[in-house]
Motif scaffolding. Sequence first.
Motif, PDB file in Angstrom:
ATOM      1  N   LYS A  93       0.840  -1.210   0.000  1.00 36.44           N
ATOM      2  CA  LYS A  93       0.000   0.000   0.000  1.00 36.44           C
ATOM      3  C   LYS A  93       0.871   1.255   0.000  1.00 36.44           C
ATOM      4  O   LYS A  93       0.639   2.182  -0.779  1.00 36.44           O
ATOM      5  N   VAL A 138       2.430   1.822  -3.372  1.00 34.86           N
ATOM      6  CA  VAL A 138       1.457   2.285  -4.369  1.00 34.86           C
ATOM      7  C   VAL A 138       1.156   3.772  -4.129  1.00 34.86           C
ATOM      8  O   VAL A 138       1.106   4.564  -5.076  1.00 34.86           O
ATOM      9  N   SER A 185      -6.098  -2.349  -0.867  1.00 43.43           N
ATOM     10  CA  SER A 185      -5.038  -3.347  -0.897  1.00 43.43           C
ATOM     11  C   SER A 185      -5.410  -4.499   0.043  1.00 43.43           C
ATOM     12  O   SER A 185      -5.957  -4.265   1.123  1.00 43.43           O
ATOM     13  N   ASP A 223       1.513  -4.280  -9.941  1.00 44.00           N
ATOM     14  CA  ASP A 223       2.540  -3.580  -9.175  1.00 44.00           C
ATOM     15  C   ASP A 223       2.251  -2.089  -9.078  1.00 44.00           C
ATOM     16  O   ASP A 223       1.322  -1.581  -9.700  1.00 44.00           O
ATOM     17  N   ALA A 224       3.100  -1.419  -8.274  1.00 45.83           N
ATOM     18  CA  ALA A 224       2.839  -0.025  -7.944  1.00 45.83           C
ATOM     19  C   ALA A 224       2.990   0.909  -9.154  1.00 45.83           C
ATOM     20  O   ALA A 224       2.212   1.854  -9.309  1.00 45.83           O
TER      21      ALA A 224
END
Length: 211
Positions: free
Chosen positions: A105, A108, A146, A197-198
């Motif tokens: 988290k 992101v 998340s 993914d971020a």
Amino acid sequence: MAILDDISEQLQKGKKKKVVEFCQQALDEGIPAGEILNNGLLAGMDIVGAKFKANEIFVPQVLVAARAMNAGAELLKPHLQAGEAINAGKICMGTVKGDLHDIGKNLVIMMFEGKGFEVIDLGVDVAPETFIQTAIDENCDIIACSALLTTTMPIMADVVKGAEEAGIRDKVKIMIGGAPVTQDFCDQIGADAFTQDATSAAEKALELVGA
Ligand code: B12
């Protein structure tokens, strides 16, 4: 690169100070922050994950590694954001109820901010109602959830349902992610987007708001 291996190794040992020190050294050597993140910090965290799964290490060791990871990522944060000053929109993000994992988290959020979003970090263990109420009160463009546990994934469906019931579903996009989440699950619960993914999460967010 030796310094990236050192970062990975110190992270696995949970040596927060050393991790931060080596991350700074890597930056001073001119290694891009994204490379330090991927090939140093995340590479170390992958090994921690594998050892945890194999019962070679246990929760306390994972926890200190996670702390070292977050400290290193904090140092890299300003260098990951390429100074993009646009205001892309507003996002509220949290880890869903029952789930305390926050490393993904936090990454992101960093990437969202790097793309010019204003992000409200709701933290961990966030109830569906909190996502919805924040989106209403703060006029958010996106709700981002998340989840790292298969048992907490269903909470994401509750967020989608809650947005429908509150009458904001046409105004807010819902993004979901976390290691066990898949595109199939995203389609199944009617969320708007999933990414693995971020970096791709931030790109997708821009796409969703039409920026
Ligand atoms: C670190 C960790 C912990 C730490 C968390 C510390 C912290 N501050 O986060 C601690 C030790 C506290 C912990 C506790 C537990 N954990 Co844990 N943990 C992990 C571990 C090793 C790494 C997770 C991680 O941080 N990965 C690195 C980050 C960067 O990756 P990520 O979160 O997936 O995020 C990336 C993407 O998924 C994506 N992403 C993430 N979120 C979002 C959101 C959106 C919107 C988008 C688009 C993208 C996106 O972008 C991120 C960056 O690229 C994983 C193993 C693994 N391989 O995943 C187990 C794991 C998740 N844990 C597990 C378990 C079982 C637990 C415990 C129940 C253990 C226990 N017996 O107590 C508890 C649960 C506590 C709770 N209620 O949450 C299991 C889950 C199994 C399952 N099927 O559900 C795993 C998979 C380990 C395993 N194989 O058994 N854990």
